[in-house]
Design a protein around this motif. Structure first.
Motif, PDB file in Angstrom:
ATOM      1  N   GLU A 142     -27.672 -19.156 -55.232  1.00 32.23           N
ATOM      2  CA  GLU A 142     -28.682 -18.295 -55.819  1.00 32.23           C
ATOM      3  C   GLU A 142     -29.621 -19.082 -56.726  1.00 32.23           C
ATOM      4  O   GLU A 142     -29.196 -19.923 -57.511  1.00 32.23           O
ATOM      5  CB  GLU A 142     -28.012 -17.174 -56.622  1.00 32.23           C
ATOM      6  CG  GLU A 142     -28.984 -16.152 -57.172  1.00 32.23           C
ATOM      7  CD  GLU A 142     -28.287 -15.048 -57.931  1.00 32.23           C
ATOM      8  OE1 GLU A 142     -28.941 -14.023 -58.205  1.00 32.23           O
ATOM      9  OE2 GLU A 142     -27.087 -15.205 -58.264  1.00 32.23           O
ATOM     10  N   ASP A 143     -30.914 -18.791 -56.581  1.00 33.25           N
ATOM     11  CA  ASP A 143     -31.939 -19.352 -57.460  1.00 33.25           C
ATOM     12  C   ASP A 143     -32.444 -18.205 -58.327  1.00 33.25           C
ATOM     13  O   ASP A 143     -33.324 -17.444 -57.934  1.00 33.25           O
ATOM     14  CB  ASP A 143     -33.082 -19.948 -56.631  1.00 33.25           C
ATOM     15  CG  ASP A 143     -34.128 -20.639 -57.498  1.00 33.25           C
ATOM     16  OD1 ASP A 143     -34.154 -20.373 -58.719  1.00 33.25           O
ATOM     17  OD2 ASP A 143     -34.919 -21.427 -56.951  1.00 33.25           O
ATOM     18  N   ARG A 144     -31.890 -18.081 -59.513  1.00 31.69           N
ATOM     19  CA  ARG A 144     -32.210 -16.937 -60.364  1.00 31.69           C
ATOM     20  C   ARG A 144     -33.655 -16.979 -60.864  1.00 31.69           C
ATOM     21  O   ARG A 144     -34.262 -15.932 -61.097  1.00 31.69           O
ATOM     22  CB  ARG A 144     -31.244 -16.888 -61.547  1.00 31.69           C
ATOM     23  CG  ARG A 144     -29.811 -16.553 -61.129  1.00 31.69           C
ATOM     24  CD  ARG A 144     -28.914 -16.332 -62.318  1.00 31.69           C
ATOM     25  NE  ARG A 144     -27.585 -15.905 -61.919  1.00 31.69           N
ATOM     26  CZ  ARG A 144     -26.609 -15.631 -62.774  1.00 31.69           C
ATOM     27  NH1 ARG A 144     -26.829 -15.759 -64.088  1.00 31.69           N
ATOM     28  NH2 ARG A 144     -25.417 -15.245 -62.344  1.00 31.69           N
ATOM     29  N   ASP A 145     -34.201 -18.162 -61.026  1.00 37.67           N
ATOM     30  CA  ASP A 145     -35.576 -18.257 -61.504  1.00 37.67           C
ATOM     31  C   ASP A 145     -36.549 -17.652 -60.501  1.00 37.67           C
ATOM     32  O   ASP A 145     -37.553 -17.046 -60.882  1.00 37.67           O
ATOM     33  CB  ASP A 145     -35.940 -19.728 -61.747  1.00 37.67           C
ATOM     34  CG  ASP A 145     -35.147 -20.328 -62.909  1.00 37.67           C
ATOM     35  OD1 ASP A 145     -34.712 -19.541 -63.780  1.00 37.67           O
ATOM     36  OD2 ASP A 145     -34.955 -21.564 -62.931  1.00 37.67           O
ATOM     37  N   ARG A 146     -36.258 -17.833 -59.222  1.00 35.39           N
ATOM     38  CA  ARG A 146     -37.148 -17.303 -58.172  1.00 35.39           C
ATOM     39  C   ARG A 146     -36.622 -15.983 -57.598  1.00 35.39           C
ATOM     40  O   ARG A 146     -37.252 -15.408 -56.721  1.00 35.39           O
ATOM     41  CB  ARG A 146     -37.286 -18.323 -57.034  1.00 35.39           C
ATOM     42  CG  ARG A 146     -37.964 -19.605 -57.426  1.00 35.39           C
ATOM     43  CD  ARG A 146     -38.359 -20.434 -56.210  1.00 35.39           C
ATOM     44  NE  ARG A 146     -37.249 -20.702 -55.306  1.00 35.39           N
ATOM     45  CZ  ARG A 146     -37.173 -20.241 -54.070  1.00 35.39           C
ATOM     46  NH1 ARG A 146     -38.122 -19.455 -53.596  1.00 35.39           N
ATOM     47  NH2 ARG A 146     -36.143 -20.551 -53.309  1.00 35.39           N
ATOM     48  N   ASN A 147     -35.458 -15.539 -58.097  1.00 37.13           N
ATOM     49  CA  ASN A 147     -34.831 -14.320 -57.572  1.00 37.13           C
ATOM     50  C   ASN A 147     -34.676 -14.419 -56.057  1.00 37.13           C
ATOM     51  O   ASN A 147     -35.070 -13.510 -55.309  1.00 37.13           O
ATOM     52  CB  ASN A 147     -35.646 -13.086 -57.945  1.00 37.13           C
ATOM     53  CG  ASN A 147     -34.889 -11.789 -57.661  1.00 37.13           C
ATOM     54  OD1 ASN A 147     -33.658 -11.766 -57.699  1.00 37.13           O
ATOM     55  ND2 ASN A 147     -35.620 -10.722 -57.375  1.00 37.13           N
ATOM     56  N   ALA A 148     -34.132 -15.542 -55.604  1.00 32.81           N
ATOM     57  CA  ALA A 148     -33.975 -15.805 -54.172  1.00 32.81           C
ATOM     58  C   ALA A 148     -32.713 -16.624 -53.946  1.00 32.81           C
ATOM     59  O   ALA A 148     -32.029 -17.021 -54.898  1.00 32.81           O
ATOM     60  CB  ALA A 148     -35.200 -16.548 -53.634  1.00 32.81           C
TER      61      ALA A 148
ATOM     62  N   ASN B 211     -31.277 -20.052 -52.017  1.00 31.43           N
ATOM     63  CA  ASN B 211     -31.575 -21.306 -51.331  1.00 31.43           C
ATOM     64  C   ASN B 211     -30.461 -21.592 -50.325  1.00 31.43           C
ATOM     65  O   ASN B 211     -29.275 -21.389 -50.623  1.00 31.43           O
ATOM     66  CB  ASN B 211     -31.666 -22.464 -52.329  1.00 31.43           C
ATOM     67  CG  ASN B 211     -32.825 -22.291 -53.292  1.00 31.43           C
ATOM     68  OD1 ASN B 211     -33.858 -21.729 -52.932  1.00 31.43           O
ATOM     69  ND2 ASN B 211     -32.662 -22.759 -54.521  1.00 31.43           N
TER      70      ASN B 211
ATOM     71  N   SER C  74     -32.247 -17.810 -45.239  1.00 31.64           N
ATOM     72  CA  SER C  74     -32.410 -17.435 -46.644  1.00 31.64           C
ATOM     73  C   SER C  74     -32.480 -15.922 -46.800  1.00 31.64           C
ATOM     74  O   SER C  74     -31.941 -15.365 -47.771  1.00 31.64           O
ATOM     75  CB  SER C  74     -33.669 -18.091 -47.224  1.00 31.64           C
ATOM     76  OG  SER C  74     -34.803 -17.770 -46.434  1.00 31.64           O
TER      77      SER C  74
END
Length: 387
Positions: free
Chosen positions: A129-135, A137, A165
């Motif tokens: 999880e990429d919390r900064d982008r809410n996505a 990887n 993704s």
């Protein structure tokens, strides 16, 4: 085709049934072998599975007969072999030899396991999880092996996503929530995702038998390989999301046919679009660990009935934690939502069919449950049934 001995022999030179191919396919098969020697993942699987035809076609989940096209014009048996990125057409001759007459490879087959930034390849991915982008990887795993970590979570996604993704963003968080896996654990270590690219969901009422879903076959071969390679890792959990149940069930069938067991692993189905009963039987055969709640079938009547059809099987298995108390609870509190389908329930409470419900209730956990079942139904449906 009559001069069978003049065609290239590609397997079975020393033992088993001879496997040949038509002359124009010999260079293609040689290239597959060369790629396999370079550890090309898909080619390695293809060569191994095609060579396995020397033992015949029985018990091989990736080999099937197409209805209406089971024989050639010469009345020879006709089979189709599904492998990752490849489909082979195989003819069985009267002398019990097999001949590969067609090899259809996906575009860019020999580059299919190389790293790709578009994340559209079929196979296993690391997901984080990429919390900064809410996505989420994802990164393709070229050798198809899960991360060697106790407690690893693998989500088997449906085939309605174009990119891994997108599949990870849906399937992995759901798996974490459903199974109660520590969010911090997944946040720190990520999870694995088995991805099947496509545009439509797998399974459904038209094709509820998971072993008959043709579009899942290639992906299932890859998943079965990943599951077999991971069998010594402790506490691995495989969770199929929606139509991913077709891929997971077919992979389980492949492992069962090979006699492989997964005593250290667990399995779960979330809103499966194929029969959970099939998967349950295979889970017992593979010695997989099960929770009392093996599948969440949502509001699917077919799913609920499928689960109920194997309730007796679960109750008889002393290694399955499922018991009469949990079964009754599932009916009473709606945990399976439609495990007591509305039609059956209304009929049971509404008249002469009460005797039928009494028999079912007794089978679950004793005659005393009937009164509670009626009370629970009244609370759930918001009105009283007339007797």
């Amino acid at each position: 085709m009559s001069t069978t001995q003049n065609l290239p022999l590609i397997a079975g030179q020393r033992a088993g049934k001879p496997i040949r191919c038509i002359t124009k396919l010999e260079p293609v098969f040689q290239r597959l072998q060369q790629a396999a020697r370079r550890n090309h993942y898909w080619a390695t699987i293809a060569v191994k599975e095609l060579n396995a035809l020397t033992t015949g076609v029985l018990g091989k989940n990736n080999v099937y007969v197409r209805p209406g096209k089971s024989r050639t014009k010469n009345s020879n048996e006709l089979y189709y072999v599904f492998l990752p990125g490849l489909k082979a057409t195989v003819v069985r001759w009267p002398d019990d030899q097999f001949c590969i007459t067609e090899l259809n490879l996906d575009d860019n087959y020999f580059r299919a396991t190389e790293w790709s930034d578009d994340a559209t390849r079929m196979g296993l991915y690391r997901a984080r999880e990429d919390r900064d982008r809410n996505a989420w990887n994802v990164e393709l795993v070229p050798n198809g092996k899960i991360h060697k970590q106790p407690g690893r979570l693998i989500a088997v996604a449906d085939a309605r996503y174009k990119q891994a993704s997108d599949a990870a963003a849906d399937a992995v968080p759901r798996a974490v929530e459903l199974l109660g896996v520590g969010a911090a654990h997944v946040s720190a270590n990520g999870a694995d995702l088995h991805f099947t690219p496509g545009q439509k969901a797998l399974g459904g009422l038209v094709c509820y038998n998971p072993l008959a879903v043709d579009k899942a076959r290639k992906s299932a071969v890859l998943l079965a390989k990943a599951m077999a390679d991971a069998r010594d890792i402790e506490d691995v959990t495989w969770i199929a999301d929606s139509g991913g149940s077709a891929v997971l069930t077919q992979a389980m069938q492949i492992l069962a046919d090979k006699g492989i067991t997964l005593e250290k692993h667990g399995v779960y189905l979330y809103k499966p679009r194929t029969s959970p009963a099939r998967a349950l039987r295979l889970a017992h055969q593979l010695k997989l660990r099960l929770n009392q709640r093996f599948a969440d079938t949502g509001y699917s009547v077919h799913g609920a009935l499928s689960q109920y059809s194997v309730a007796g099987l679960r109750l008889k298995n002393n290694k399955d934690p499922y018991n009469k108390g949990y079964h009754a609870k599932a009916w009473l509190n709606g945990a399976q939502k439609v495990a007591a389908p509305a039609g059956i329930l209304a009929a049971a409470i509404g008249g002469q069919a009460g005797m039928a419900m009494a028999a079912i209730a007794t089978a679950i956990t004793g005659a005393g449950v009937l009164q509670d079942l009626a009370k629970g139904a009244t609370e759930r449906f918001g009105y009283k049934f007339r007797r």
